[in-house]
Scaffold this motif. Structure first.
Motif, short mmCIF file in Angstrom:
data_model
loop_
_atom_site.label_atom_id
_atom_site.label_comp_id
_atom_site.label_asym_id
_atom_site.label_seq_id
_atom_site.Cartn_x
_atom_site.Cartn_y
_atom_site.Cartn_z
N THR A 63 40.88 39.97 48.22
CA THR A 63 41.35 40.39 46.98
C THR A 63 42.32 40.31 46.74
O THR A 63 43.57 40.58 45.95
CB THR A 63 40.88 41.34 46.57
N ASN B 114 39.03 33.04 40.87
CA ASN B 114 37.45 34.03 41.16
C ASN B 114 36.73 34.38 40.59
O ASN B 114 35.74 33.97 39.90
CB ASN B 114 37.45 33.93 42.57
N LYS B 115 37.71 35.90 40.15
CA LYS B 115 36.79 36.69 39.64
C LYS B 115 36.34 35.69 37.76
O LYS B 115 35.63 36.06 37.36
CB LYS B 115 37.80 37.68 38.78
N CYS C 222 36.13 35.99 48.18
CA CYS C 222 36.70 35.25 48.36
C CYS C 222 37.63 36.78 48.72
O CYS C 222 37.20 37.98 48.37
CB CYS C 222 37.83 35.45 46.17
N TYR D 280 41.64 34.83 44.09
CA TYR D 280 41.20 35.86 43.36
C TYR D 280 41.35 35.77 42.28
O TYR D 280 39.63 36.12 41.86
CB TYR D 280 42.31 37.20 43.95
N SER E 136 36.24 31.09 49.12
CA SER E 136 37.72 30.85 48.52
C SER E 136 37.82 29.91 47.13
O SER E 136 38.80 29.22 47.32
CB SER E 136 39.07 31.04 49.60
N ASP F 147 43.85 36.87 47.91
CA ASP F 147 44.54 35.04 47.70
C ASP F 147 44.26 35.50 46.74
O ASP F 147 44.63 36.10 45.49
CB ASP F 147 42.79 35.14 48.46
N GLU G 118 33.08 40.34 47.27
CA GLU G 118 34.87 40.54 47.58
C GLU G 118 34.99 41.80 48.48
O GLU G 118 35.09 42.61 48.48
CB GLU G 118 35.57 40.49 46.56
N HIS H 30 43.67 33.47 51.75
CA HIS H 30 43.61 32.23 52.25
C HIS H 30 43.75 32.37 53.40
O HIS H 30 44.84 31.19 53.44
CB HIS H 30 44.62 31.62 50.67
#
Length: 272
Positions: free
Chosen positions: A216, A224-225, A214, A221, A153, A218, A242, A247
């Motif tokens: 999905t 992170n992607k 991470c 998210y 995360s 969060d 993922e 979080h």
């Protein structure tokens, strides 16, 4: 496992600071079940994971909220857990030099005090949220020391995180003008992990592998992607996962165990 809490004076921070350390030692399960319990002999050294906390946290978080000691025992892994305030693991503009502490002073202290290997292939760093960024930052900053890093995360794309906080899309405890002299100029600086990776790669360093995970659901998210795509575009060896989750410590407890399994672990003492 042996559990040690250690307080020492840091020259980088200019104050005393705490770390928690877990070290492989024989346990009752091994005695009762007649398992292999040979841990100590001349020259025995262990692989080591530096485990970083997130925002609002400190050196005690991972021990209090996860089963990290048990995961370390299963893998005969030394785990070192330091504190870094809400510094984003930087040498702060108005504050202490946390990057120097984590990348230089702390490893030197740990290597002098505990039975850990100095070899790059046996040194790893991991973290959650702010510490997920910190783990990748630390590994990219010191690729000669760390062979792999783990971000759970993580705020890996710090440029995007700063923009989101400024826009009010994400809340955060960070005093950006205390961390950076000009936070609006993070992009392209060494705080920008993509820029740092390219810089170190151009200098000829073998760069660490990255494990990124991470939830999905969060709030970080999407960041992170986006970070994954940026990392892959510049050639980072990144393993991305993922899973359902937010979080929180339920996610981090489950996935630090999975991430540790991704590491190239010997599960025994190794060479110096």
């Amino acid at each position: 496992m042996a559990l040690l809490q250690c307080n020492f004076f840091s020259k980088s921070l200019c104050f005393g600071t705490d770390i928690n350390v877990v070290i492989p030692t024989p346990n009752s399960d091994e005695v009762l079940n007649k398992k292999e319990d040979s841990y100590f002999y001349p020259g025995a050294k262990y692989q080591v994971l530096y485990l970083l906390h997130g925002a609002y946290g400190d050196y005690s978080d991972w021990l209090r909220w996860t089963s990290i000691e048990r995961y370390a025992a299963e893998n005969r892994l030394v785990v070192v857990m330091p504190s870094a305030s809400n510094s984003f693991y930087q040498n702060m503009y108005r504050g202490s030099d946390y990057l120097d502490y984590i990348t230089k002073e702390l490893p030197e202290f740990v290597q002098s005090m505990f039975p850990v290997s100095r070899r790059r292939e046996n040194n790893f760093v991991a973290g959650l949220s702010m510490g997920g960024y910190g783990a990748v930052k630390t590994a990219f900053e010191s690729p000669e020391l760390f062979s792999a890093c783990i971000s759970l995360s993580g705020a890996i794309d710090i440029v995007g995180v700063y923009e989101s906080i400024e826009e009010g899309a994400i809340e955060g405890p960070f005093l950006w003008k205390g961390i950076f002299e000009k936070p609006e100029e993070i992009a392209g600086s060494d705080a920008d992990l993509m820029a740092l990776y390219r810089k170190k790669k151009e200098q000829g360093y073998a760069m660490p592998r990255v494990f990124q995970s991470c939830g999905t659901e969060d709030f970080i998210y999407e960041n992170n992607k986006a970070a994954r795509k940026k990392l892959e575009l510049i050639g980072v060896d990144v393993t991305y996962e993922e899973h359902p989750g937010i979080h929180d410590w339920y996610y981090w407890d489950e996935h630090i165990r999975k991430a540790i399994e991704w590491l190239p672990l010997a599960k025994q003492a190794v060479a110096e």
